[in-house]
Design a protein around this motif. Structure first.
Motif, PDB file in Angstrom:
ATOM      1  N   SER A  34      44.895  49.140 -78.340  1.00  0.00           N
ATOM      2  CA  SER A  34      46.049  48.765 -77.514  1.00  0.00           C
ATOM      3  C   SER A  34      46.743  49.974 -76.917  1.00  0.00           C
ATOM      4  O   SER A  34      47.703  49.850 -76.183  1.00  0.00           O
ATOM      5  N   ARG A  42      52.770  47.378 -83.373  1.00  0.00           N
ATOM      6  CA  ARG A  42      52.677  46.794 -82.045  1.00  0.00           C
ATOM      7  C   ARG A  42      53.853  45.839 -81.872  1.00  0.00           C
ATOM      8  O   ARG A  42      54.038  44.921 -82.653  1.00  0.00           O
ATOM      9  N   LYS A  44      55.552  42.899 -79.877  1.00  0.00           N
ATOM     10  CA  LYS A  44      55.132  41.819 -78.996  1.00  0.00           C
ATOM     11  C   LYS A  44      56.348  41.136 -78.377  1.00  0.00           C
ATOM     12  O   LYS A  44      57.386  40.984 -79.029  1.00  0.00           O
ATOM     13  N   ALA A  62      54.642  43.030 -84.691  1.00  0.00           N
ATOM     14  CA  ALA A  62      53.531  42.113 -84.982  1.00  0.00           C
ATOM     15  C   ALA A  62      52.862  42.527 -86.289  1.00  0.00           C
ATOM     16  O   ALA A  62      51.815  43.174 -86.311  1.00  0.00           O
ATOM     17  N   LYS A  72      56.436  35.984 -86.969  1.00  0.00           N
ATOM     18  CA  LYS A  72      57.211  36.119 -85.740  1.00  0.00           C
ATOM     19  C   LYS A  72      58.492  35.304 -85.865  1.00  0.00           C
ATOM     20  O   LYS A  72      58.546  34.307 -86.580  1.00  0.00           O
TER      21      LYS A  72
END
Length: 239
Positions: A34, A42, A44, A62, A72
């Motif tokens: 990524s 990461r 999101k 994430a 989440k």
């Protein structure tokens, strides 16, 4: 014809070229597909349906729990209602199937920050109050002193281009009490609450403790830096 000395020069050049290529490959091995460092979480974007109901855009870390399930936050309610909405981050953490449940609840209120922390408004903040132009921690705010090791409670301004407000942090020393709560109310954790907002909307977090040390695992829950990264990404959709 290549002389012995010439061969030695070529061999040395090949060795240095190989070493340089190895170092270059090592640098790239630290980068995930990524484009982020493997030591970075990461972030999101929140799904549009949640962002629309809560009137808030944000990015969340994430991370995955023991069962390899990504966690989440979800939006509960609607910011258009009098009661407002909630950014609810329910997840389990731990390193074995007997994980611990944790819930992070951030209230989203359709009231501007000035009114929300004012003394005259009927619905007001439970974290900070403005008295004589100065922010004051509400006496019931924070996480208490059940382990008899609270050193101080501090209040700090916080802002982005979309909002401003305050964080309230309870700072704990070491405790002789060995219960699970007292292991959390300790220097290894940062225990905070906050209230932020703009002219039309506010958000409030009643408080929780997060591991001080940065980590990408959920063995002890979301770390402080990742939680604050999510908080600072909040952007109210109004005004």
């Amino acid at each position: 014809m290549l002389t012995i000395r010439g061969f030695q020069h070529v061999l040395i050049a090949l060795i240095f070229a190989s070493a340089a290529m190895g170092a270059h490959a090592l640098d790239y091995s630290k980068i995930s597909s990524s484009g982020l460092s493997k030591n970075s979480a990461r972030m999101k974007p929140w799904p549009p349906e949640d962002a629309t109901r809560c009137g808030v855009d944000l990015f969340y870390p994430a991370l995955k729990n023991f069962f390899d399930q990504e966690i989440k936050p979800e939006c509960v309610g609607s910011y258009h209602s009098k009661e407002g909405a909630g950014i609810v981050f329910d997840y389990t953490f731990g390193s074995d199937p007997q994980e611990t449940q944790k819930s992070i609840d951030i209230s989203v209120i359709p009231i501007g920050i000035d009114k929300f922390v004012g003394t005259s408004n009927q619905k007001k903040s439970s974290v900070v109050e403005i008295v004589d132009g100065q922010p004051r921690v509400m006496h019931w705010a924070g996480l208490g002193n059940e382990c008899h090791n609270l050193l101080r409670t501090s209040i700090t301004p916080i802002s982005t281009t979309n909002w401003q407000g305050w964080t309230v942090e309870d700072v704990y020393g070491k405790s002789r009490i060995k219960t699970r709560d007292c292991r959390i109310f300790s220097p290894e954790y940062r225990c905070i609450s906050f209230v932020v907002g703009n002219s039309e909307m506010s958000a409030e977090f009643g408080g929780a403790c997060f591991p001080r040390k940065r980590t990408l695992s959920l063995n002890n829950g979301i770390s402080y830096d990742l939680f604050m990264k999510m908080v600072k990404s909040i952007r109210f959709r109004e005004p």
